[in-house]
Scaffold this motif. Structure first.
Motif, mmCIF file in Angstrom:
data_model
loop_
_atom_site.group_PDB
_atom_site.id
_atom_site.type_symbol
_atom_site.label_atom_id
_atom_site.label_comp_id
_atom_site.label_asym_id
_atom_site.label_seq_id
_atom_site.Cartn_x
_atom_site.Cartn_y
_atom_site.Cartn_z
ATOM 1 N N LEU A 9 0.880 -1.116 0.013
ATOM 2 C CA LEU A 9 -0.024 0.051 0.045
ATOM 3 C C LEU A 9 0.657 1.285 -0.081
ATOM 4 O O LEU A 9 0.168 2.403 0.072
ATOM 5 C CB LEU A 9 -0.997 -0.083 1.109
ATOM 6 N N TRP A 10 2.229 1.221 0.078
ATOM 7 C CA TRP A 10 2.942 2.515 0.163
ATOM 8 C C TRP A 10 2.818 3.332 -1.091
ATOM 9 O O TRP A 10 2.864 4.612 -1.121
ATOM 10 C CB TRP A 10 4.467 2.192 0.572
ATOM 11 N N PRO A 11 2.686 2.692 -2.268
ATOM 12 C CA PRO A 11 2.553 3.480 -3.281
ATOM 13 C C PRO A 11 1.131 4.390 -3.391
ATOM 14 O O PRO A 11 1.280 5.562 -3.871
ATOM 15 C CB PRO A 11 2.409 2.552 -4.660
ATOM 16 N N ILE A 12 0.366 3.833 -2.931
ATOM 17 C CA ILE A 12 -1.323 4.402 -2.844
ATOM 18 C C ILE A 12 -0.960 5.638 -1.841
ATOM 19 O O ILE A 12 -1.639 6.732 -2.048
ATOM 20 C CB ILE A 12 -2.194 3.363 -2.401
ATOM 21 N N VAL A 13 -0.307 5.461 -0.660
ATOM 22 C CA VAL A 13 -0.116 6.539 0.388
ATOM 23 C C VAL A 13 0.758 7.528 -0.247
ATOM 24 O O VAL A 13 0.384 8.739 -0.031
ATOM 25 C CB VAL A 13 0.483 5.810 1.645
ATOM 26 N N SER A 16 -1.686 9.543 -2.468
ATOM 27 C CA SER A 16 -2.953 9.998 -1.867
ATOM 28 C C SER A 16 -2.344 11.164 -0.938
ATOM 29 O O SER A 16 -3.279 12.319 -0.713
ATOM 30 C CB SER A 16 -3.831 9.240 -1.250
ATOM 31 N N ASN A 17 -1.157 11.305 -0.336
ATOM 32 C CA ASN A 17 -1.020 12.014 0.779
ATOM 33 C C ASN A 17 0.170 13.121 0.192
ATOM 34 O O ASN A 17 0.257 14.319 0.509
ATOM 35 C CB ASN A 17 -0.386 11.273 1.683
ATOM 36 N N PHE A 18 0.855 12.770 -0.772
ATOM 37 C CA PHE A 18 2.041 13.712 -1.301
ATOM 38 C C PHE A 18 1.815 13.927 -2.763
ATOM 39 O O PHE A 18 2.712 14.801 -3.240
ATOM 40 C CB PHE A 18 3.355 12.947 -0.872
ATOM 41 N N GLY A 19 0.892 13.370 -3.604
ATOM 42 C CA GLY A 19 0.678 13.465 -4.884
ATOM 43 C C GLY A 19 1.927 12.965 -5.571
ATOM 44 O O GLY A 19 2.038 13.283 -7.045
ATOM 45 N N ALA A 20 2.862 12.331 -5.157
ATOM 46 C CA ALA A 20 3.899 11.393 -5.726
ATOM 47 C C ALA A 20 3.193 10.331 -6.726
ATOM 48 O O ALA A 20 2.798 9.353 -5.901
ATOM 49 C CB ALA A 20 5.143 11.215 -4.976
ATOM 50 N N THR A 21 3.272 10.276 -7.979
ATOM 51 C CA THR A 21 2.846 9.118 -8.707
ATOM 52 C C THR A 21 3.987 8.185 -9.054
ATOM 53 O O THR A 21 5.069 8.518 -8.748
ATOM 54 C CB THR A 21 1.952 9.609 -10.137
ATOM 55 N N LYS A 22 3.618 7.157 -9.498
ATOM 56 C CA LYS A 22 4.620 6.088 -10.060
ATOM 57 C C LYS A 22 5.337 6.816 -11.391
ATOM 58 O O LYS A 22 4.922 7.866 -11.923
ATOM 59 C CB LYS A 22 3.896 4.962 -11.010
ATOM 60 N N MET A 23 6.600 6.435 -11.228
ATOM 61 C CA MET A 23 7.697 7.059 -12.041
ATOM 62 C C MET A 23 8.193 8.311 -11.729
ATOM 63 O O MET A 23 8.832 8.954 -12.480
ATOM 64 C CB MET A 23 7.422 7.036 -13.717
ATOM 65 N N SER A 24 7.744 8.768 -10.427
ATOM 66 C CA SER A 24 8.335 10.179 -10.126
ATOM 67 C C SER A 24 9.504 10.083 -9.353
ATOM 68 O O SER A 24 10.104 8.616 -9.217
ATOM 69 C CB SER A 24 7.355 10.743 -9.259
ATOM 70 N N GLY A 90 -1.997 15.285 11.497
ATOM 71 C CA GLY A 90 -1.737 15.933 10.386
ATOM 72 C C GLY A 90 -0.497 16.274 10.099
ATOM 73 O O GLY A 90 -0.161 17.413 9.449
ATOM 74 N N SER A 91 0.615 15.905 10.798
ATOM 75 C CA SER A 91 1.875 16.009 10.706
ATOM 76 C C SER A 91 2.841 15.218 9.892
ATOM 77 O O SER A 91 3.970 15.040 10.119
ATOM 78 C CB SER A 91 2.707 16.353 11.957
ATOM 79 N N LEU A 92 2.079 14.190 9.005
ATOM 80 C CA LEU A 92 2.863 13.321 8.098
ATOM 81 C C LEU A 92 3.722 14.065 7.128
ATOM 82 O O LEU A 92 2.957 14.846 6.440
ATOM 83 C CB LEU A 92 1.664 12.395 7.393
ATOM 84 N N ASN A 93 5.060 13.809 7.200
ATOM 85 C CA ASN A 93 5.880 14.460 6.228
ATOM 86 C C ASN A 93 6.661 13.343 5.359
ATOM 87 O O ASN A 93 6.356 12.237 5.605
ATOM 88 C CB ASN A 93 6.750 15.156 6.637
ATOM 89 N N LEU A 94 7.088 13.780 4.083
ATOM 90 C CA LEU A 94 7.639 12.641 3.235
ATOM 91 C C LEU A 94 8.973 11.896 3.817
ATOM 92 O O LEU A 94 8.997 10.981 3.582
ATOM 93 C CB LEU A 94 7.903 13.476 2.084
ATOM 94 N N THR A 95 9.754 12.790 4.541
ATOM 95 C CA THR A 95 10.897 12.342 5.062
ATOM 96 C C THR A 95 10.734 11.182 5.871
ATOM 97 O O THR A 95 11.227 9.869 5.914
ATOM 98 C CB THR A 95 11.599 13.223 5.770
ATOM 99 N N LEU A 96 9.537 11.323 6.959
ATOM 100 C CA LEU A 96 9.131 10.192 7.867
ATOM 101 C C LEU A 96 8.765 9.131 7.055
ATOM 102 O O LEU A 96 9.089 7.981 7.530
ATOM 103 C CB LEU A 96 8.307 10.958 8.847
ATOM 104 N N PHE A 97 7.715 9.358 6.184
ATOM 105 C CA PHE A 97 7.348 8.014 5.396
ATOM 106 C C PHE A 97 8.482 7.399 4.478
ATOM 107 O O PHE A 97 8.429 6.273 4.784
ATOM 108 C CB PHE A 97 6.478 9.037 4.286
#
Length: 189
Positions: A9-13, A16-24, A90-97
């Motif tokens: 499920l990480w690609p979907i998260v 949906s949370n960061f707008g980063a799609t496949k191949m980014s 509400g403090s989810l950030n990309l680095t933590l992810f």
């Protein structure tokens, strides 16, 4: 079980949370980290077993392997719980992810071979003919648990929230602690 949920499920998260799609860029970064960190986890287990064998001239005892299995399970579960909590607050950030996904892959690389080694250690020689059946049943049981715990991870909008992973992470934390106590009592006898 929990690791499979996060890995599927990480690609979907990410989308949906960061707008980063496949191949980014971030998708490629996580894919690359998946390979490297899983390899590091498996190599860590291998190096630990080799080091133990050199020191004692025996294979690693089940109790020591079990202790490491529980420790790594707790680290991966607690990291996912923290990720879910940061999503709720509400403090989810990309680095933590990305860091949690890396921790999960190290855990995956360690836990899967450790689980198979642990199960193989506990199959008596007289039942070695049933080894593949026992390992297949264990894999099937994990898949059933995975399907059950995928439901809380979904939201009605067909997105996945990292906070939905808190329930499976909590179950793994409790199960690991209970099993640790039970195995500790078993090995003391």
């Amino acid at each position: 079980m929990l690791i499979y949920i996060a890995m599927f499920l990480w690609p979907i998260v990410l989308k949906s949370n960061f707008g980063a799609t496949k191949m980014s860029f971030y998708w490629y970064l996580i894919i690359f980290l998946n390979f490297v960190t899983s390899f590091l986890g498996a190599k860590g287990l291998e190096k630990y077993q080799i080091l133990h064998t050199k020191r004692t001239n025996n294979r690693m005892p089940n109790q020591k392997l079990w202790n490491w299995f529980v420790i790594i399970s707790l680290i991966t579960s607690i990291s996912l719980f923290v990720l879910g909590f940061s999503d709720l607050s509400g403090s989810l950030n990309l680095t933590l992810f990305i860091a949690v996904i890396a921790i999960f892959n190290i855990g995956y690389g360690f836990l899967m071979p450790a689980f198979n080694t642990f199960v193989n250690y506990h199959i008596p020689v007289e039942n070695s003919k049933e080894r593949s059946t026992i390992l297949s049943f264990a894999a099937m049981f994990l898949n059933v648990l995975q399907i059950i715990f995928l439901f809380p991870s979904n939201t009605p909008q067909d997105t996945v929230s990292a906070s939905g992973w808190m329930l499976p992470a909590g179950v793994v934390i409790v199960a690991a602690l209970v099993m640790y106590v039970l195995m500790w009592r078993y090995y003391r006898q």
